[in-house]
Design a protein around this motif. Structure first.
Motif, PDB file in Angstrom:
ATOM      1  N   ARG A  17    -119.689 -48.031  72.948  1.00 51.75           N
ATOM      2  CA  ARG A  17    -120.682 -47.166  73.579  1.00 51.75           C
ATOM      3  C   ARG A  17    -120.748 -47.521  75.062  1.00 51.75           C
ATOM      4  NH1 ARG A  17    -126.054 -48.323  70.515  1.00 51.75           N
ATOM      5  NH2 ARG A  17    -125.357 -50.370  71.194  1.00 51.75           N
ATOM      6  N   TRP A  33    -127.076 -38.450  84.339  1.00 45.20           N
ATOM      7  CA  TRP A  33    -126.733 -39.730  83.738  1.00 45.20           C
ATOM      8  C   TRP A  33    -125.565 -40.326  84.511  1.00 45.20           C
ATOM      9  CZ3 TRP A  33    -129.515 -42.030  79.919  1.00 45.20           C
ATOM     10  CH2 TRP A  33    -130.433 -41.239  79.246  1.00 45.20           C
ATOM     11  N   HIS A 117    -132.348 -45.659  80.126  1.00 46.21           N
ATOM     12  CA  HIS A 117    -130.933 -45.962  79.922  1.00 46.21           C
ATOM     13  C   HIS A 117    -130.594 -45.675  78.461  1.00 46.21           C
ATOM     14  CE1 HIS A 117    -132.624 -49.778  78.444  1.00 46.21           C
ATOM     15  NE2 HIS A 117    -131.555 -49.804  77.667  1.00 46.21           N
ATOM     16  N   ARG A 118    -129.314 -45.522  78.214  1.00 43.39           N
ATOM     17  CA  ARG A 118    -128.857 -45.242  76.858  1.00 43.39           C
ATOM     18  C   ARG A 118    -127.417 -45.703  76.713  1.00 43.39           C
ATOM     19  NH1 ARG A 118    -127.478 -39.374  74.528  1.00 43.39           N
ATOM     20  NH2 ARG A 118    -126.658 -40.098  72.567  1.00 43.39           N
ATOM     21  N   TRP A 119    -127.097 -46.251  75.566  1.00 44.04           N
ATOM     22  CA  TRP A 119    -125.717 -46.574  75.213  1.00 44.04           C
ATOM     23  C   TRP A 119    -125.144 -45.336  74.517  1.00 44.04           C
ATOM     24  CZ3 TRP A 119    -123.257 -50.939  76.750  1.00 44.04           C
ATOM     25  CH2 TRP A 119    -124.055 -51.996  77.203  1.00 44.04           C
ATOM     26  N   TRP A 120    -124.191 -44.678  75.150  1.00 42.02           N
ATOM     27  CA  TRP A 120    -123.622 -43.431  74.654  1.00 42.02           C
ATOM     28  C   TRP A 120    -122.353 -43.682  73.838  1.00 42.02           C
ATOM     29  CZ3 TRP A 120    -124.798 -38.214  76.340  1.00 42.02           C
ATOM     30  CH2 TRP A 120    -125.910 -38.131  77.177  1.00 42.02           C
TER      31      TRP A 120
END
Length: 160
Positions: A17, A33, A117-120
């Protein structure tokens, strides 16, 4: 006022990710993003800037030498409200088993602008309707995750 050079990091965890921050649009700039990273200081190498920005924005300390050479770059003219001119973004690739983002070292602007935030998952990047930068991120990341590191930095399309 002139543009700027930035050093950014494609930070991937053990589940493949990619960490992205939601940059809040200010002064008419769009919300999008983007990868951790930021401006290169005077007399600072790209790798040193990338490592410093990674620590400031995520709390992850890495030695600049472990980042290797940049894997991609993009550049072009833009008027972002807070600055206009020619901008260049240089991207490094770095893997971690896992990391919990720590915002304690951000400056006040980063605290406001990088609130989310984000783990994609890598597969989601190609199909997301969310505005992501840089353009061309999904195919580049697919190659990197498969162990195909470019011999020279890949030129990505400019995003402004």
């Amino acid at each position: 006022m002139g543009g700027r050079r930035s050093a950014r990091v494609l930070l991937v965890d053990g589940s493949e990710r990619l960490l992205l921050f939601r940059m809040a649009g200010e002064n008419g700039a769009p919300t999008l993003w983007m990868t951790p990273g930021g401006g290169v200081r005077r007399r600072e190498s790209l790798a040193v800037a990338a490592a410093r920005e990674l620590w400031e924005e995520t709390g992850l300390r890495v030695a600049p030498g472990t980042l290797g050479a940049p894997v991609a770059w993009t550049g072009g003219h833009a008027d972002l409200g807070w600055r206009s001119g020619y901008f260049e973004d240089h991207f490094f690739f770095h893997r971690v088993a896992a990391h919990t983002v720590d915002a304690a070292h951000r400056d006040p602007h980063e605290v406001r602008a990088l609130a989310l935030h984000r783990w994609w998952p890598a597969a989601e990047l190609a199909t997301s309707a969310e505005p992501l930068t840089p353009h061309g991120l999904s195919p580049l990341l697919t190659d990197l995750l498969a162990g195909r590191r470019p011999s020279a930095p890949v030129r990505l399309p400019w995003h402004h």
